[in-house]
Design a protein around this motif. Sequence first.
Motif, PDB file in Angstrom:
ATOM      1  N   LEU A   1      -5.423  52.866  29.295  1.00 28.91           N
ATOM      2  CA  LEU A   1      -4.430  52.735  30.354  1.00 28.91           C
ATOM      3  C   LEU A   1      -3.274  51.886  29.858  1.00 28.91           C
ATOM      4  O   LEU A   1      -3.447  51.020  28.994  1.00 28.91           O
TER       5      LEU A   1
ATOM      6  N   LYS B   1      -8.552  54.171  36.278  1.00 32.32           N
ATOM      7  CA  LYS B   1      -8.521  55.297  35.350  1.00 32.32           C
ATOM      8  C   LYS B   1      -8.336  56.609  36.106  1.00 32.32           C
ATOM      9  O   LYS B   1      -7.539  57.465  35.693  1.00 32.32           O
ATOM     10  N   GLN B   2      -9.059  56.783  37.215  1.00 33.07           N
ATOM     11  CA  GLN B   2      -8.943  58.028  37.972  1.00 33.07           C
ATOM     12  C   GLN B   2      -7.569  58.157  38.623  1.00 33.07           C
ATOM     13  O   GLN B   2      -7.014  59.256  38.703  1.00 33.07           O
TER      14      GLN B   2
ATOM     15  N   GLY C   1      -4.926  56.928  37.326  1.00 34.11           N
ATOM     16  CA  GLY C   1      -4.044  57.194  36.206  1.00 34.11           C
ATOM     17  C   GLY C   1      -2.721  56.453  36.267  1.00 34.11           C
ATOM     18  O   GLY C   1      -1.702  56.946  35.765  1.00 34.11           O
TER      19      GLY C   1
ATOM     20  N   ASP D   1     -12.732  51.899  36.602  1.00 31.62           N
ATOM     21  CA  ASP D   1     -12.898  53.348  36.700  1.00 31.62           C
ATOM     22  C   ASP D   1     -11.935  53.934  37.736  1.00 31.62           C
ATOM     23  O   ASP D   1     -11.387  55.021  37.544  1.00 31.62           O
TER      24      ASP D   1
ATOM     25  N   LEU E   1      -9.705  51.531  28.160  1.00 26.01           N
ATOM     26  CA  LEU E   1      -9.655  52.728  28.998  1.00 26.01           C
ATOM     27  C   LEU E   1      -8.421  53.574  28.712  1.00 26.01           C
ATOM     28  O   LEU E   1      -8.168  54.571  29.387  1.00 26.01           O
TER      29      LEU E   1
END
Length: 226
Positions: free
Chosen positions: A163, A131-132, A134, A128, A161
């Motif tokens: 990514l 993901k944040q 990026g 996570d 995700l």
Amino acid sequence: MSYFVTGTDTGVGKTLLSCALLHAFAARGKRVAGFKPVAAGCDEDDRNGDAKRLRAASSIQATYGQVNPYCFVRPIAPHLAARHAGVRIDFSRILTSYRELAGQVDEVIVEGAGGFCVPLNEKQDSADLAKQLGLPVILVVGMRLGCLNHALLTLRAIADLQLECAGWIANVLDADMPALQENIEALRERVAAPLLGIVPFQSQPDACAAAANLNLDLLEKKQADG
């Protein structure tokens, strides 16, 4: 371009290769900074050894707190270490520190904690956080028995995700690993991202020596190709 470095497990050489990436980018004239958002396990000075190595390999003199916003004494899973310390890991604090570093350099190498999906608080994990942030992900594959399954599962989690996996690095942990080259080839056949380098077994890990085995041209080509 900055990168999030994760590994197939804990103890697979994420710090070694993160520092190697810092050295390799610096050798190309880039201003670089290492970033360890969460660390569990402190030295006698109440600082984490991995974070100190990342700080030492950086081009700028960032404060320790900028490089490592969350540092916990007990060398256990981060969310448990935080719970024992009476702290909740807050992503907003991490993102603020990251942006402060990113504003001062060309490249930030972010080293995740443990494996890609290790929990960081009651609801969020390292995936996570990636993901944040990026950022494109670089996967360090610890070459030892079981690495194929660990690598492919991690790559699946990265893809889930949405990514980008910018590349992977084969870090040889077992000097006598059976069928080493066959295992590397098995991954090359199954992984779309480029193999950025094969780091031979080191009895005394050396980030500068490891950097000599990395091909940053492959990262730049992937970035140029979009």
